[in-house]
Structure formats: structure tokens, C-alpha cells
Motif scaffolding. Sequence first.
Motif, PDB file in Angstrom:
ATOM      1  N   GLN A 165     -16.659  17.571  -4.909  1.00  0.00           N
ATOM      2  CA  GLN A 165     -15.753  16.878  -5.817  1.00  0.00           C
ATOM      3  C   GLN A 165     -16.413  15.601  -6.312  1.00  0.00           C
ATOM      4  O   GLN A 165     -16.970  14.834  -5.523  1.00  0.00           O
ATOM      5  CB  GLN A 165     -14.449  16.541  -5.100  1.00  0.00           C
ATOM      6  N   GLN A 166     -16.378  15.401  -7.611  1.00  0.00           N
ATOM      7  CA  GLN A 166     -16.949  14.179  -8.176  1.00  0.00           C
ATOM      8  C   GLN A 166     -16.005  13.016  -7.899  1.00  0.00           C
ATOM      9  O   GLN A 166     -14.861  13.016  -8.352  1.00  0.00           O
ATOM     10  CB  GLN A 166     -17.179  14.320  -9.683  1.00  0.00           C
ATOM     11  N   ILE A 167     -16.496  12.073  -7.116  1.00  0.00           N
ATOM     12  CA  ILE A 167     -15.667  10.938  -6.742  1.00  0.00           C
ATOM     13  C   ILE A 167     -15.761   9.855  -7.811  1.00  0.00           C
ATOM     14  O   ILE A 167     -16.854   9.442  -8.199  1.00  0.00           O
ATOM     15  CB  ILE A 167     -16.105  10.368  -5.374  1.00  0.00           C
ATOM     16  N   LYS A 168     -14.609   9.417  -8.280  1.00  0.00           N
ATOM     17  CA  LYS A 168     -14.576   8.352  -9.275  1.00  0.00           C
ATOM     18  C   LYS A 168     -14.338   7.024  -8.572  1.00  0.00           C
ATOM     19  O   LYS A 168     -13.473   6.912  -7.704  1.00  0.00           O
ATOM     20  CB  LYS A 168     -13.459   8.620 -10.295  1.00  0.00           C
ATOM     21  N   ILE A 169     -15.156   6.058  -8.917  1.00  0.00           N
ATOM     22  CA  ILE A 169     -15.048   4.742  -8.299  1.00  0.00           C
ATOM     23  C   ILE A 169     -14.701   3.711  -9.364  1.00  0.00           C
ATOM     24  O   ILE A 169     -15.336   3.639 -10.407  1.00  0.00           O
ATOM     25  CB  ILE A 169     -16.367   4.355  -7.599  1.00  0.00           C
ATOM     26  N   GLU A 170     -13.673   2.941  -9.074  1.00  0.00           N
ATOM     27  CA  GLU A 170     -13.236   1.891  -9.996  1.00  0.00           C
ATOM     28  C   GLU A 170     -13.478   0.541  -9.333  1.00  0.00           C
ATOM     29  O   GLU A 170     -13.100   0.332  -8.172  1.00  0.00           O
ATOM     30  CB  GLU A 170     -11.742   2.077 -10.296  1.00  0.00           C
ATOM     31  N   GLU A 171     -14.147  -0.363 -10.012  1.00  0.00           N
ATOM     32  CA  GLU A 171     -14.401  -1.694  -9.464  1.00  0.00           C
ATOM     33  C   GLU A 171     -13.281  -2.647  -9.886  1.00  0.00           C
ATOM     34  O   GLU A 171     -12.943  -2.734 -11.067  1.00  0.00           O
ATOM     35  CB  GLU A 171     -15.750  -2.227  -9.941  1.00  0.00           C
ATOM     36  N   VAL A 172     -12.714  -3.325  -8.905  1.00  0.00           N
ATOM     37  CA  VAL A 172     -11.627  -4.269  -9.190  1.00  0.00           C
ATOM     38  C   VAL A 172     -11.871  -5.563  -8.425  1.00  0.00           C
ATOM     39  O   VAL A 172     -12.557  -5.582  -7.399  1.00  0.00           O
ATOM     40  CB  VAL A 172     -10.242  -3.690  -8.793  1.00  0.00           C
ATOM     41  N   ASN A 173     -11.334  -6.646  -8.934  1.00  0.00           N
ATOM     42  CA  ASN A 173     -11.357  -7.931  -8.235  1.00  0.00           C
ATOM     43  C   ASN A 173      -9.956  -8.227  -7.723  1.00  0.00           C
ATOM     44  O   ASN A 173      -8.970  -8.039  -8.455  1.00  0.00           O
ATOM     45  CB  ASN A 173     -11.795  -9.063  -9.162  1.00  0.00           C
ATOM     46  N   ILE A 174      -9.870  -8.661  -6.483  1.00  0.00           N
ATOM     47  CA  ILE A 174      -8.580  -9.111  -5.964  1.00  0.00           C
ATOM     48  C   ILE A 174      -8.727 -10.555  -5.512  1.00  0.00           C
ATOM     49  O   ILE A 174      -9.833 -11.026  -5.238  1.00  0.00           O
ATOM     50  CB  ILE A 174      -8.075  -8.224  -4.802  1.00  0.00           C
ATOM     51  N   ILE A 175      -7.608 -11.263  -5.459  1.00  0.00           N
ATOM     52  CA  ILE A 175      -7.604 -12.657  -5.015  1.00  0.00           C
ATOM     53  C   ILE A 175      -6.649 -12.768  -3.844  1.00  0.00           C
ATOM     54  O   ILE A 175      -5.457 -12.447  -3.963  1.00  0.00           O
ATOM     55  CB  ILE A 175      -7.182 -13.598  -6.163  1.00  0.00           C
ATOM     56  N   VAL A 176      -7.189 -13.186  -2.694  1.00  0.00           N
ATOM     57  CA  VAL A 176      -6.373 -13.257  -1.470  1.00  0.00           C
ATOM     58  C   VAL A 176      -6.464 -14.661  -0.874  1.00  0.00           C
ATOM     59  O   VAL A 176      -7.511 -15.318  -0.949  1.00  0.00           O
ATOM     60  CB  VAL A 176      -6.834 -12.211  -0.430  1.00  0.00           C
ATOM     61  N   PRO A 177      -5.371 -15.138  -0.269  1.00  0.00           N
ATOM     62  CA  PRO A 177      -5.382 -16.499   0.304  1.00  0.00           C
ATOM     63  C   PRO A 177      -6.306 -16.635   1.504  1.00  0.00           C
ATOM     64  O   PRO A 177      -6.819 -17.723   1.780  1.00  0.00           O
ATOM     65  CB  PRO A 177      -3.918 -16.728   0.690  1.00  0.00           C
ATOM     66  N   SER A 178      -6.506 -15.539   2.248  1.00  0.00           N
ATOM     67  CA  SER A 178      -7.441 -15.536   3.374  1.00  0.00           C
ATOM     68  C   SER A 178      -7.926 -14.107   3.575  1.00  0.00           C
ATOM     69  O   SER A 178      -7.456 -13.184   2.904  1.00  0.00           O
ATOM     70  CB  SER A 178      -6.765 -16.060   4.650  1.00  0.00           C
ATOM     71  N   LEU A 179      -8.856 -13.907   4.519  1.00  0.00           N
ATOM     72  CA  LEU A 179      -9.446 -12.585   4.717  1.00  0.00           C
ATOM     73  C   LEU A 179      -8.696 -11.759   5.758  1.00  0.00           C
ATOM     74  O   LEU A 179      -9.230 -10.810   6.312  1.00  0.00           O
ATOM     75  CB  LEU A 179     -10.924 -12.730   5.112  1.00  0.00           C
ATOM     76  N   ARG A 180      -7.441 -12.099   6.001  1.00  0.00           N
ATOM     77  CA  ARG A 180      -6.598 -11.313   6.914  1.00  0.00           C
ATOM     78  C   ARG A 180      -6.300  -9.939   6.307  1.00  0.00           C
ATOM     79  O   ARG A 180      -6.162  -9.795   5.086  1.00  0.00           O
ATOM     80  CB  ARG A 180      -5.280 -12.038   7.180  1.00  0.00           C
ATOM     81  N   LEU A 181      -6.149  -8.951   7.167  1.00  0.00           N
ATOM     82  CA  LEU A 181      -5.874  -7.590   6.718  1.00  0.00           C
ATOM     83  C   LEU A 181      -4.592  -7.492   5.914  1.00  0.00           C
ATOM     84  O   LEU A 181      -4.543  -6.794   4.892  1.00  0.00           O
ATOM     85  CB  LEU A 181      -5.801  -6.651   7.929  1.00  0.00           C
ATOM     86  N   ASP A 182      -3.531  -8.185   6.342  1.00  0.00           N
ATOM     87  CA  ASP A 182      -2.256  -8.048   5.632  1.00  0.00           C
ATOM     88  C   ASP A 182      -2.357  -8.535   4.188  1.00  0.00           C
ATOM     89  O   ASP A 182      -1.683  -7.997   3.292  1.00  0.00           O
ATOM     90  CB  ASP A 182      -1.106  -8.741   6.367  1.00  0.00           C
ATOM     91  N   ASN A 183      -3.213  -9.527   3.925  1.00  0.00           N
ATOM     92  CA  ASN A 183      -3.406  -9.974   2.547  1.00  0.00           C
ATOM     93  C   ASN A 183      -4.051  -8.882   1.696  1.00  0.00           C
ATOM     94  O   ASN A 183      -3.666  -8.662   0.544  1.00  0.00           O
ATOM     95  CB  ASN A 183      -4.286 -11.227   2.513  1.00  0.00           C
ATOM     96  N   PHE A 184      -5.037  -8.204   2.271  1.00  0.00           N
ATOM     97  CA  PHE A 184      -5.713  -7.129   1.546  1.00  0.00           C
ATOM     98  C   PHE A 184      -4.756  -5.963   1.280  1.00  0.00           C
ATOM     99  O   PHE A 184      -4.707  -5.429   0.175  1.00  0.00           O
ATOM    100  CB  PHE A 184      -6.933  -6.639   2.338  1.00  0.00           C
ATOM    101  N   VAL A 185      -4.002  -5.571   2.307  1.00  0.00           N
ATOM    102  CA  VAL A 185      -3.073  -4.447   2.145  1.00  0.00           C
ATOM    103  C   VAL A 185      -2.015  -4.782   1.107  1.00  0.00           C
ATOM    104  O   VAL A 185      -1.652  -3.942   0.273  1.00  0.00           O
ATOM    105  CB  VAL A 185      -2.419  -4.082   3.494  1.00  0.00           C
ATOM    106  N   SER A 186      -1.517  -6.003   1.124  1.00  0.00           N
ATOM    107  CA  SER A 186      -0.515  -6.429   0.149  1.00  0.00           C
ATOM    108  C   SER A 186      -1.025  -6.270  -1.275  1.00  0.00           C
ATOM    109  O   SER A 186      -0.326  -5.718  -2.139  1.00  0.00           O
ATOM    110  CB  SER A 186      -0.127  -7.887   0.408  1.00  0.00           C
ATOM    111  N   ASP A 187      -2.260  -6.720  -1.523  1.00  0.00           N
ATOM    112  CA  ASP A 187      -2.824  -6.646  -2.871  1.00  0.00           C
ATOM    113  C   ASP A 187      -3.204  -5.222  -3.243  1.00  0.00           C
ATOM    114  O   ASP A 187      -2.868  -4.734  -4.332  1.00  0.00           O
ATOM    115  CB  ASP A 187      -4.048  -7.556  -2.974  1.00  0.00           C
ATOM    116  N   LEU A 188      -3.888  -4.501  -2.328  1.00  0.00           N
ATOM    117  CA  LEU A 188      -4.377  -3.160  -2.642  1.00  0.00           C
ATOM    118  C   LEU A 188      -3.239  -2.148  -2.787  1.00  0.00           C
ATOM    119  O   LEU A 188      -3.324  -1.220  -3.589  1.00  0.00           O
ATOM    120  CB  LEU A 188      -5.361  -2.697  -1.564  1.00  0.00           C
TER     121      LEU A 188
END
Length: 255
Positions: A165-188
Motif C-alpha cells: 500500500q502506498q503510504i501518504k505522508i502529510e507534514e504538519v506543524n503543531i504548537i504545544v505549551p510543553s512536550l507532555r503527551l496529553d498536549n500532543f494528543v489534544s492537538d493531533l
Amino acid sequence: MDEKIFLAQVTDKIEFCRQKERIEYTDFLDMYQISLIKNFLKKMNFENYILYGGFEDSERKILIIYPEKYNIDMIQKNYSKFIKIIRISLNEEEKGKYTHRNYLGGIVKLGMKREKVGDILVFDDGADILVKSETAETLKQELGTLTRFENSKLEIINIENLRKQQIKIEEVNIIVPSLRLDNFVSDLARTSRSKAVQIIDSERVFINGQSETKASKQIKLGDVITIRGKGRFVVKEFAGNTRSGRNIVKIEKYV
């Protein structure tokens, strides 16, 4: 399924394998179950096993336990004994019409248990559905009874003929207040922090293939974050800070 019951079933398979000197294997496991098994078998110092889902980056895999008289090469040469492909080839009018949800929905509608089916690779002209070998013929016949596939060609194919399967990759920028996992999950996952914590608590988040339930876990460069039902994301670059001190992070999203 309760963790203790699940791991007890794995222990039973190991004992059967030892006593009868024969290969034992499970149904397809999800990422959380795979993470449990890896940790469990590591603590047991048990090494005679393979986790296999049909291709290297498969999300769902079966656990294959083999006796001492076998080696990994012998198992790998016989993968088709464990997993087959049901290939659905759509007619011209239906090409590009169906998504992963359509194929999985059809399987669920038939009453087939999810653990009997592995990954579903979707293409414009159809799909390759990975299934346990002993389930393949039954599922193929039942899929043919669904209206959505009545004009499609259905075949059982050996695993070595799986299409990539051809995997499609999309590049995105996110902005998080800190590098905690919950911040990443919230944005993603595009949800609130409180909802993100709920997702993490419900064991739907994995870092580098391992289940992670600690919301304060610090994310590092190169981490692969998988949010079940939302996708897989790779942390590619910490690209500086905003004026307010928030972190700008470059992400590769698998779509």
C-alpha cells in the motif's frame, strides 16, 4: 478482555507448545495486546515467538509460538499456513468508491469477530484483507453475499503476493505549551486536554508501539505516536518557539 485472562491464555499456548512440540498461534492482536505480550514475554525470558501481521508495519499481528526444534527461518517460510489474503477486485464503476470503513463495516455486518481479521489494505481498485488461514474461505463466501461486493471478484491469495500500500505522508506543524503527551494528543486528535487525558487513560495511545497511559510522558524527537482511531504520527523536528514560549513541532502524519 481482562489482562490476566488474556495473558493466562498466552501462557497456556506456551505450555501446549512445549508439551506437544507443535506451533501455537493466536488470533490477531491489537496494538495494546501486542504491547502487553512483548512486556510479558520479556519478563519470562521467552524468545521462541514471532509477532507477524503479513507485512513489516502491520498494526494487527498474530503471535506465533514455536518449539525448540524450529527456528525463525522455518516459520517465515510457512507464513501462508497462518495468514491468507482475501483480495477484493472492484469493477470499473466502483473503483475509488470504498474506504477502509466500508470494508470493515461489511465484515462486521457479517458477524465476523474482529480478531479473526488483520489489517485491511485499501486501493482504488479494491482491497487486500488479511485473515487467519482457517477463516479465509468462509469469509470470502460471506463477503460475496453483500450487495456492495456482489459485482466484485473475490480471491484467496497467498501472503507473499500481498500488494504494498502506498503510504501518504502529510507534514504538519503543531504548537504545544510543553512536550507532555496529553498536549500532543489534544492537538493531533483535535480535542480538548481533558478529552485527550481520557483517550490516554483508555489505553488508546502508543509511543513507539508501547502502550502509554501517563499523560505527563515527555515526547522526544523521533517518537512515533499512534492514537487508535486517529492515526500514526512521527515527531520529526522541534522547530523553535513562539513569542509566548510555546513549542513548534514538525509532525509527519500518515494518512
